[in-house]
Design an enzyme around this catalytic site. Structure first.
Site, PDB file in Angstrom:
ATOM      1  N   ASP A  99       0.508  -0.802   0.109  1.00 50.96           N
ATOM      2  CA  ASP A  99      -0.175   0.127   0.066  1.00 50.96           C
ATOM      3  C   ASP A  99       0.382   0.780   0.400  1.00 50.96           C
ATOM      4  O   ASP A  99       1.390   1.916   1.039  1.00 50.96           O
ATOM      5  CB  ASP A  99      -1.177  -0.234   0.746  1.00 50.96           C
ATOM      6  CG  ASP A  99      -2.072   0.544   1.360  1.00 50.96           C
ATOM      7  OD1 ASP A  99      -1.586   2.224   0.818  1.00 50.96           O
ATOM      8  OD2 ASP A  99      -2.700   0.735   1.967  1.00 50.96           O
ATOM      9  N   ASP A 142      -7.592   5.399  -8.756  1.00 47.37           N
ATOM     10  CA  ASP A 142      -8.908   4.963  -9.359  1.00 47.37           C
ATOM     11  C   ASP A 142      -9.545   5.914  -9.002  1.00 47.37           C
ATOM     12  O   ASP A 142      -9.348   7.667  -7.765  1.00 47.37           O
ATOM     13  CB  ASP A 142      -8.917   3.856  -7.961  1.00 47.37           C
ATOM     14  CG  ASP A 142      -8.373   2.255  -8.647  1.00 47.37           C
ATOM     15  OD1 ASP A 142      -8.382   2.214  -9.454  1.00 47.37           O
ATOM     16  OD2 ASP A 142      -7.620   2.236  -8.203  1.00 47.37           O
ATOM     17  N   LYS A 202     -18.444   7.359  -6.409  1.00 45.92           N
ATOM     18  CA  LYS A 202     -19.705   7.938  -5.983  1.00 45.92           C
ATOM     19  C   LYS A 202     -19.503   8.735  -5.356  1.00 45.92           C
ATOM     20  O   LYS A 202     -18.039   8.469  -4.666  1.00 45.92           O
ATOM     21  CB  LYS A 202     -19.862   6.610  -6.138  1.00 45.92           C
ATOM     22  CG  LYS A 202     -20.837   5.712  -6.460  1.00 45.92           C
ATOM     23  CD  LYS A 202     -21.418   4.410  -6.007  1.00 45.92           C
ATOM     24  CE  LYS A 202     -21.915   3.620  -7.239  1.00 45.92           C
ATOM     25  NZ  LYS A 202     -21.730   2.000  -6.878  1.00 45.92           N
ATOM     26  N   THR A 259      -0.627   5.597 -20.654  1.00 45.42           N
ATOM     27  CA  THR A 259      -0.670   4.507 -20.375  1.00 45.42           C
ATOM     28  C   THR A 259      -1.779   3.487 -20.413  1.00 45.42           C
ATOM     29  O   THR A 259      -2.960   4.016 -21.257  1.00 45.42           O
ATOM     30  CB  THR A 259      -0.702   4.690 -18.052  1.00 45.42           C
ATOM     31  OG1 THR A 259      -2.297   5.147 -17.982  1.00 45.42           O
ATOM     32  CG2 THR A 259       0.453   6.105 -18.213  1.00 45.42           C
ATOM     33  N   PHE A 286      -4.464   2.668 -18.877  1.00 46.83           N
ATOM     34  CA  PHE A 286      -6.475   2.986 -17.931  1.00 46.83           C
ATOM     35  C   PHE A 286      -6.272   4.523 -18.810  1.00 46.83           C
ATOM     36  O   PHE A 286      -7.170   4.499 -19.047  1.00 46.83           O
ATOM     37  CB  PHE A 286      -6.025   3.395 -16.493  1.00 46.83           C
ATOM     38  CG  PHE A 286      -6.048   2.209 -16.043  1.00 46.83           C
ATOM     39  CD1 PHE A 286      -5.952   1.183 -15.624  1.00 46.83           C
ATOM     40  CD2 PHE A 286      -7.647   1.685 -15.962  1.00 46.83           C
ATOM     41  CE1 PHE A 286      -5.847  -0.247 -14.700  1.00 46.83           C
ATOM     42  CE2 PHE A 286      -7.780   1.014 -14.793  1.00 46.83           C
ATOM     43  CZ  PHE A 286      -7.056   0.209 -15.037  1.00 46.83           C
TER      44      PHE A 286
HETATM   45  C1  LIG Z   1      -6.942   2.739 -12.795  1.00 40.48           C
HETATM   46  S1  LIG Z   1      -5.554   1.996 -12.026  1.00 40.48           S
HETATM   47  C2  LIG Z   1      -3.951   2.986 -13.168  1.00 40.48           C
HETATM   48  C3  LIG Z   1      -2.936   2.046 -13.660  1.00 40.48           C
HETATM   49  C4  LIG Z   1      -1.518   2.767 -14.065  1.00 40.48           C
HETATM   50  N1  LIG Z   1      -1.221   3.321 -13.432  1.00 40.48           N
HETATM   51  C5  LIG Z   1      -2.237   3.391 -15.756  1.00 40.48           C
HETATM   52  O1  LIG Z   1      -2.212   4.491 -15.571  1.00 40.48           O
HETATM   53  O2  LIG Z   1      -2.502   2.410 -16.339  1.00 40.48           O
HETATM   54  C6  LIG Z   1      -5.137   2.616 -10.585  1.00 40.48           C
HETATM   55  C7  LIG Z   1      -3.841   1.227 -10.223  1.00 40.48           C
HETATM   56  O3  LIG Z   1      -2.999   1.705  -8.861  1.00 40.48           O
HETATM   57  C8  LIG Z   1      -3.028   1.032  -7.866  1.00 40.48           C
HETATM   58  N2  LIG Z   1      -3.797   1.420  -6.263  1.00 40.48           N
HETATM   59  C9  LIG Z   1      -5.088   1.440  -5.742  1.00 40.48           C
HETATM   60  N3  LIG Z   1      -4.089   2.484  -4.761  1.00 40.48           N
HETATM   61  C10 LIG Z   1      -3.416   1.305  -4.774  1.00 40.48           C
HETATM   62  C11 LIG Z   1      -2.328   1.912  -3.108  1.00 40.48           C
HETATM   63  N4  LIG Z   1      -2.842   2.468  -2.062  1.00 40.48           N
HETATM   64  N5  LIG Z   1      -1.202   1.450  -3.072  1.00 40.48           N
HETATM   65  C12 LIG Z   1      -0.837   1.047  -4.502  1.00 40.48           C
HETATM   66  N6  LIG Z   1      -1.425   0.917  -5.334  1.00 40.48           N
HETATM   67  C13 LIG Z   1      -2.350   1.496  -5.018  1.00 40.48           C
HETATM   68  C14 LIG Z   1      -4.261   0.353  -8.146  1.00 40.48           C
HETATM   69  O4  LIG Z   1      -4.163  -1.221  -8.002  1.00 40.48           O
HETATM   70  C15 LIG Z   1      -4.576  -0.348  -9.290  1.00 40.48           C
HETATM   71  O5  LIG Z   1      -3.963  -0.832 -10.681  1.00 40.48           O
END
Ligand SMILES: C[S@@+](CC[C@H](N)C(=O)[O-])C[C@H]1O[C@@H](n2cnc3c(N)ncnc32)[C@H](O)[C@@H]1O
Length: 228
Positions: free
Chosen positions: A111, A134, A138, A205, A207
């Site tokens: 994390d 993310d 909501k 990226t 996403f």
């Molecule tokens: C929507 S994805 C975007 C991935 C990448 N940066 C892209 O643009 O393709 C968000 C990523 O953040 C990770 N994530 C969310 N909260 C996190 C945290 N507290 N620590 C590490 N990773 C986290 C999720 O597992 C997910 O893979």
């Protein structure tokens, strides 16, 4: 007697099922070399993570890691630490590091909020990247968003003078949220006065491509830590 600690609000939910045997083997084989072992509550010597000292950039939530591997390859004068909770993505990035022979990129499965708060010293980061976090659209989930006033204050503390914070999102309302909160953090300066006109050094990226396919606009915000 110790008071029970309130549960932290997490920016992610663990939906990932079991890894395939191949994914698990890749993690087991490659993590000891390019992975960083750290758990909340433990100290971490970030100055000993790499063979040589170099400006350190933290990438939070690298997803499948493709863009991060590209950046590490394009900026050999920097060290990169990528943090993810998604094990399959972590395995994918480890494979890319091995294939490309990258020596300036390490991966931490854990994390990033805990890591930033507990284990990164003040002034230690040359940069922090948060690409397409993310959006938690909501209203009742907004508290799960990574970008909060308190998080920005911690980022400002951990950045070295003139260090950068680069955030990007394809969720317009989250972009406004990022802009408003970051404008209120006095130690972070926005040289563009608003969204950056382009993505700067950031490659596209996974996403981002997904958002663009859905017709979303992309917003980049680049801020710098005020000189002390
Ligand atoms: C929507 S994805 C975007 C991935 C990448 N940066 C892209 O643009 O393709 C968000 C990523 O953040 C990770 N994530 C969310 N909260 C996190 C945290 N507290 N620590 C590490 N990773 C986290 C999720 O597992 C997910 O893979």
């Amino acid at each position: 007697m110790n008071e029970p600690q309130p549960r932290r609000i997490r920016s992610f939910v663990r939906r990932e099922g079991r890894l395939t045997n191949g994914q698990q083997r890749a993690l087991d084989r490659l993590y000891p070399t390019w992975g960083v072992s750290w758990q909340s509550g433990e100290p971490l010597r970030i100055d000993t993570l790499f063979d040589r000292p170099a400006p350190l950039v933290l990438d939070i939530g690298f997803g499948d890691g493709e863009a991060l591997a590209q950046m590490a390859s394009a900026h050999p004068q920097r060290n990169y630490l990528g943090v993810e909770v998604y094990r399959a993505g972590t395995g994918q990035l480890l494979r890319q590091i091995e294939t490309q022979g990258l020596t300036n990129l390490k991966v931490l499965l854990g994390d990033a909020s805990d890591l930033l708060r507990e284990a990164i010293p003040a002034g230690a980061l040359a940069g922090l990247q948060l690409f397409f976090p993310d959006p938690w659209p909501k209203k009742r989930h907004h508290k799960r968003r990574m970008v909060q006033a308190e998080w920005l204050a911690t980022v400002a503390d951990r950045l070295a003078a003139d260090g950068f914070l680069h955030m990007a999102t394809d969720w317009a309302e989250y972009a406004e949220w990022m802009l408003e909160l970051s404008s209120a953090e006095p130690r972070l300066v926005n040289g563009h006065g608003g969204f950056a006109p382009n993505a700067g050094e950031r490659p596209p990226t996974r996403f981002e491509r997904r958002g663009v396919r859905k017709g979303h606009d992309v917003f980049d915000l680049i801020l710098n830590k005020l000189e002390a």
